[in-house]
Write a protein that holds these residues in place. Structure first.
Motif, PDB file in Angstrom:
ATOM      1  N   ASN A   1       0.861  -1.191   0.000  1.00  0.00           N
ATOM      2  CA  ASN A   1       0.000   0.000   0.000  1.00  0.00           C
ATOM      3  C   ASN A   1       0.893   1.235   0.000  1.00  0.00           C
ATOM      4  N   ALA A   2       0.907   1.954  -1.140  1.00  0.00           N
ATOM      5  CA  ALA A   2       1.743   3.150  -1.273  1.00  0.00           C
ATOM      6  C   ALA A   2       1.052   4.140  -2.196  1.00  0.00           C
ATOM      7  N   LYS A   3       1.348   5.428  -2.020  1.00  0.00           N
ATOM      8  CA  LYS A   3       0.808   6.460  -2.893  1.00  0.00           C
ATOM      9  C   LYS A   3       1.654   6.560  -4.158  1.00  0.00           C
ATOM     10  N   ASN A   4       1.079   7.221  -5.150  1.00  0.00           N
ATOM     11  CA  ASN A   4       1.811   7.416  -6.406  1.00  0.00           C
ATOM     12  C   ASN A   4       2.636   8.694  -6.407  1.00  0.00           C
ATOM     13  N   ILE A   5       2.195   9.711  -5.654  1.00  0.00           N
ATOM     14  CA  ILE A   5       2.872  11.009  -5.621  1.00  0.00           C
ATOM     15  C   ILE A   5       3.012  11.464  -4.176  1.00  0.00           C
ATOM     16  N   TYR A   6       4.207  11.952  -3.836  1.00  0.00           N
ATOM     17  CA  TYR A   6       4.470  12.510  -2.513  1.00  0.00           C
ATOM     18  C   TYR A   6       5.049  13.914  -2.692  1.00  0.00           C
ATOM     19  N   PRO A   7       4.655  14.873  -1.836  1.00  0.00           N
ATOM     20  CA  PRO A   7       5.278  16.204  -1.902  1.00  0.00           C
ATOM     21  C   PRO A   7       6.704  16.173  -1.379  1.00  0.00           C
ATOM     22  N   ALA A   8       7.493  17.154  -1.783  1.00  0.00           N
ATOM     23  CA  ALA A   8       8.900  17.208  -1.391  1.00  0.00           C
ATOM     24  C   ALA A   8       9.040  17.284   0.122  1.00  0.00           C
ATOM     25  N   ASN A   9      10.071  16.607   0.654  1.00  0.00           N
ATOM     26  CA  ASN A   9      10.429  16.626   2.075  1.00  0.00           C
ATOM     27  C   ASN A   9       9.363  16.036   2.989  1.00  0.00           C
ATOM     28  N   SER A  10       8.395  15.340   2.421  1.00  0.00           N
ATOM     29  CA  SER A  10       7.400  14.685   3.266  1.00  0.00           C
ATOM     30  C   SER A  10       7.904  13.302   3.661  1.00  0.00           C
ATOM     31  N   THR A  11       7.321  12.758   4.729  1.00  0.00           N
ATOM     32  CA  THR A  11       7.665  11.405   5.144  1.00  0.00           C
ATOM     33  C   THR A  11       6.885  10.408   4.297  1.00  0.00           C
ATOM     34  N   ILE A  12       7.594   9.526   3.623  1.00  0.00           N
ATOM     35  CA  ILE A  12       6.960   8.537   2.749  1.00  0.00           C
ATOM     36  C   ILE A  12       6.685   7.285   3.574  1.00  0.00           C
ATOM     37  N   ILE A  13       5.408   6.972   3.737  1.00  0.00           N
ATOM     38  CA  ILE A  13       5.014   5.798   4.518  1.00  0.00           C
ATOM     39  C   ILE A  13       4.485   4.740   3.556  1.00  0.00           C
ATOM     40  N   ILE A  14       5.123   3.574   3.562  1.00  0.00           N
ATOM     41  CA  ILE A  14       4.701   2.450   2.728  1.00  0.00           C
ATOM     42  C   ILE A  14       4.419   1.272   3.648  1.00  0.00           C
ATOM     43  N   SER A  15       3.248   0.687   3.512  1.00  0.00           N
ATOM     44  CA  SER A  15       2.889  -0.460   4.343  1.00  0.00           C
ATOM     45  C   SER A  15       2.742  -1.701   3.466  1.00  0.00           C
ATOM     46  N   SER A  16       2.983  -2.845   4.048  1.00  0.00           N
ATOM     47  CA  SER A  16       2.850  -4.102   3.322  1.00  0.00           C
ATOM     48  C   SER A  16       2.185  -5.136   4.219  1.00  0.00           C
ATOM     49  N   TYR A  17       1.574  -6.104   3.564  1.00  0.00           N
ATOM     50  CA  TYR A  17       0.839  -7.149   4.278  1.00  0.00           C
ATOM     51  C   TYR A  17       1.326  -8.496   3.732  1.00  0.00           C
ATOM     52  N   TYR A  18       1.880  -9.318   4.617  1.00  0.00           N
ATOM     53  CA  TYR A  18       2.469 -10.594   4.194  1.00  0.00           C
ATOM     54  C   TYR A  18       1.801 -11.742   4.942  1.00  0.00           C
ATOM     55  N   THR A  19       1.449 -12.797   4.197  1.00  0.00           N
ATOM     56  CA  THR A  19       0.787 -13.960   4.804  1.00  0.00           C
ATOM     57  C   THR A  19       1.603 -15.218   4.567  1.00  0.00           C
ATOM     58  N   ASP A  20       1.302 -16.235   5.359  1.00  0.00           N
ATOM     59  CA  ASP A  20       1.925 -17.537   5.137  1.00  0.00           C
ATOM     60  C   ASP A  20       1.178 -18.277   4.025  1.00  0.00           C
ATOM     61  N   LYS A  21       1.496 -19.559   3.818  1.00  0.00           N
ATOM     62  CA  LYS A  21       0.888 -20.311   2.716  1.00  0.00           C
ATOM     63  C   LYS A  21      -0.601 -20.547   2.925  1.00  0.00           C
ATOM     64  N   ASN A  22      -1.047 -20.415   4.158  1.00  0.00           N
ATOM     65  CA  ASN A  22      -2.484 -20.545   4.444  1.00  0.00           C
ATOM     66  C   ASN A  22      -3.192 -19.196   4.428  1.00  0.00           C
ATOM     67  N   TYR A  23      -2.461 -18.168   3.946  1.00  0.00           N
ATOM     68  CA  TYR A  23      -2.977 -16.807   3.822  1.00  0.00           C
ATOM     69  C   TYR A  23      -3.388 -16.226   5.179  1.00  0.00           C
ATOM     70  N   LYS A  24      -2.607 -16.573   6.192  1.00  0.00           N
ATOM     71  CA  LYS A  24      -2.761 -15.958   7.500  1.00  0.00           C
ATOM     72  C   LYS A  24      -1.570 -15.045   7.746  1.00  0.00           C
ATOM     73  N   PHE A  25      -1.831 -13.902   8.387  1.00  0.00           N
ATOM     74  CA  PHE A  25      -0.780 -12.908   8.569  1.00  0.00           C
ATOM     75  C   PHE A  25       0.421 -13.534   9.275  1.00  0.00           C
ATOM     76  N   ASP A  26       1.607 -13.287   8.710  1.00  0.00           N
ATOM     77  CA  ASP A  26       2.846 -13.869   9.231  1.00  0.00           C
ATOM     78  C   ASP A  26       3.703 -12.749   9.824  1.00  0.00           C
ATOM     79  N   ASP A  27       3.819 -12.734  11.163  1.00  0.00           N
ATOM     80  CA  ASP A  27       4.599 -11.685  11.829  1.00  0.00           C
ATOM     81  C   ASP A  27       6.046 -12.102  12.066  1.00  0.00           C
ATOM     82  N   ARG A  28       6.476 -13.240  11.472  1.00  0.00           N
ATOM     83  CA  ARG A  28       7.841 -13.726  11.663  1.00  0.00           C
ATOM     84  C   ARG A  28       8.766 -13.300  10.532  1.00  0.00           C
ATOM     85  N   ALA A  29       8.213 -12.698   9.488  1.00  0.00           N
ATOM     86  CA  ALA A  29       8.998 -12.411   8.282  1.00  0.00           C
ATOM     87  C   ALA A  29       9.872 -11.172   8.468  1.00  0.00           C
TER      88      ALA A  29
END
Length: 622
Positions: free
Chosen positions: A450-478
């Protein structure tokens, strides 16, 4: 006996003088950073102010902070929040406020209308002369377009000045002019709205730059340009709603789905359906009965995605025979079902939009039994009793995606969402998320970004991601890592992700304006995602041509204070020192003290006994 005495202690409380300092980038933009520092130094070194007041210094940008050092690097200014926070902090105390700012606020509520219980003395920093200025005030464009289709771009242009001027508005893409129009402004005609219809020629994310040409004598040209992006997709998602009854839900679903222009909806009564399944990416089965036998057979044969909505007219005896992965032991009696949001839902990202406050849905009463794996987004609330029974659930098996909503009346949810937020946006986004998931034939990805396409100069760029295991359950070990490449300079930087709640996040700062490509990879796994974004030269703190002393004056008047300028420190200090409303208060505290302190007497007695025992032992008396 332990007699006590009372002792009265007096405590002097000085009035508090709160100094709020604008720490945003607009201060050095107006070349006032040294003036602000000198003004603070004058306050700090003034012995008379220090004797009368307890001076407390704070800085603010997007939030209030205790003054440690001045950087003037905040990307946003929230004057309203700073004043409100100080009022709350010094509630019930005598605490006048000195506000050092240019008066230009970029986020938050309008400070001009704030109700402050403390007197406010704004000090204006920045140029108060009004210059000629052209600017792009607002730019509206859809996020998506279809290839070889036209999409509208609406731009609002504003002019400040006392002369008639001519300029030219243009839109560029990859250095080429795709739209141009001459414009004229005057003191009476100082605003124009331009609509440009651009053509989508290439699939993917496309960047554009809108600009208004500089006029003679214009001081600030940084507000003459704005960048925007459009994602061009190859085809439109078509959704078919098949229904056995006429119901307001049909219209609500159609409007919510079509709020995204990349989707279209066709509504058919089930008796008018004629094997049209191949023309649509998703079929919504609304309150199916035995008449749906043919279409359900087609869905099962072609492994097509569908969304089933039940209600009072649903034939559950027919559905239970279709082996869809769920059955319901329904009786011929209806029940109202409220919604309970499940924050552990993993199929797609969906925030809670106040589901538990929405009106209940109506369906036939009975227990639902699943025969295949499912994910619950909403469960049932029956007359205030929370249950584990599903209200909205999704399924995914053998590359077929499906969902069920067990209740009619979703049109009430859309209306309730509008009443709560004054907009249909939240409900329409919720519906859009569900439709996007169901209409996609792509295999579910274990890594989503999840990320934006355009950010203004000197702003903090926040990018989030969601990762699951093979059973499509959230994996917090990665362990996730992002590699960012400047496509112009080829400079490469890497950053690790941090685990934040049920997602991974990374914050990137100090990237220069330009085009960037990124790769997110899971260490130890052959799983990665690619994307791109652009950092523009647009800085919101540099969009102003002069200090807004008019609004600061209104604030001072409303807060029973007075407006000052940066060269009026002596006048300000004199007013504060002579104002008899700012006085020292005395607080008396009565303390009771025991004449005999039993702890020490007990210690003394035990010590004597101990000494006596050792003496007797030494001389053999024991």
């Amino acid at each position: 006996m332990n007699p006590t005495i009372k002792k009265t202690e007096l405590q002097n409380n000085k009035p508090i003088l709160s100094v709020l300092v604008d720490n945003s980038k607009s201060i050095p933009f107006f070349k006032e950073d040294k003036s602000v520092s000198e003004f603070i130094s004058n306050i700090q070194n003034n012995k008379e102010l220090g004797d009368k007041f307890e001076v407390k210094k704070f800085t603010f940008g997007n939030s209030l902070q205790v003054l440690d050092s001045l950087s003037f690097k905040e990307n946003e200014t929230n004057i309203s929040d700073a004043i409100s926070s100080i009022n709350e902090l010094h509630k019930g105390k005598i605490a006048p406020i000195i506000l050092l700012s240019d008066g230009n606020q970029t986020i938050g509520n309008d400070y001009e209308f704030i109700n402050s219980k403390q007197k406010i003395y704004p000090v204006v920093f920045g140029d108060t002369i009004k210059y000629k200025d052209l600017k792009i005030s607002q730019l509206n464009v859809n996020k998506y377009s279809y290839i070889k289709n036209k999409f509208p771009v609406e731009v609002l242009l504003n002019y400040d000045g006392n002369e008639t001027v001519n300029s030219q508005f243009s839109i560029f893409s990859k250095g080429k002019t795709v739209f141009s129009q001459k414009v004229q402004f005057s003191p009476t005609e100082n605003s124009k709205t331009i609509t440009a219809n651009l053509t989508s020629t290439k699939e993917g994310l496309q960047f554009y730059t809108a600009t208004i040409r500089k006029i003679e004598g214009e001081k600030n040209t940084k507000n003459n340009t704005k960048s925007f992006s459009v994602e061009v997709i190859d085809e439109q998602t078509k959704v078919l709603i098949l229904t056995s009854v006429l119901h307001p839900d049909i219209g609500a679903l159609k409007k919510a789905i079509e709020s995204n222009k990349q989707r279209s909806v066709e509504v058919l009564l089930i008796d008018k359906y004629k094997n049209q399944l191949n023309d649509f990416q998703l079929v919504i089965l609304y309150q199916p009965t035995a008449q749906f036998n043919t279409v359900i057979g087609e869905l099962k044969q072609k492994n097509s995605n569908y969304f089933l909505v039940s209600g009072a007219n649903t034939d559950w005896n027919f559905i239970n025979k279709q082996q869809l992965g769920f059955t319901k032991k329904a009786i011929n009696q209806t029940e109202n079902y409220g919604a309970i949001y499940n924050d552990g839902f993993l199929t797609f990202l969906q925030k809670d939009i106040g589901f538990n406050q929405f009106p209940p849905l109506k369906d036939k009463f009975g227990e639902v039994i699943f025969t295949k794996e499912q994910q619950l987004l909403l469960s049932q609330n029956i007359n205030g009793v929370q249950t584990q029974q599903p209200l909205l659930a999704t399924f995914e098996q053998n590359n077929q995606k499906s969902a069920i909503l067990l209740g009619e009346g979703i049109w009430k949810w859309r209306a309730a969402s509008f009443l709560n937020t004054n907009s249909f946006q939240e409900f329409d986004e919720f519906t859009g998320n569900l439709i996007q998931y169901l209409a996609s034939n792509k295999k579910r990805n274990r890594l989503e970004i999840n990320a934006k396409n355009i950010y203004p100069a000197n702003s903090t760029i926040i990018i989030s991601s969601y990762y699951t295991d093979k059973n499509y359950k959230f994996d917090d070990r990665a362990t996730l890592e992002i590699t960012v490449t400047n496509t112009d300079t080829k400079e490469v930087v890497k950053f690790p992700f941090s685990l934040v709640s049920n997602s991974y996040q990374v914050e990137i700062e100090n990237l220069s304006p330009g085009n960037y490509a990124y790769k997110v990879a899971v260490n130890g796994q052959n799983i990665h995602k690619y994307g791109q974004f652009k950092i523009t030269e647009y800085q919101v703190e540099e969009q102003f041509t002069n200090a807004n002393h008019q609004k600061l004056d209104v604030l001072a008047t409303k807060a029973n204070g007075k407006l000052f300028y940066k060269n009026q420190f002596d006048y300000l200090s004199k007013l504060l020192l002579e104002n008899k409303e700012f006085y020292t208060t005395q607080k008396s505290t009565i303390k009771e003290q025991n004449l005999i302190d039993w702890k020490w007497i007990l210690f003394f007695v035990i010590s004597l006994f101990t000494i006596e025992w050792f003496i007797r032992k030494y001389y053999g008396k024991i």
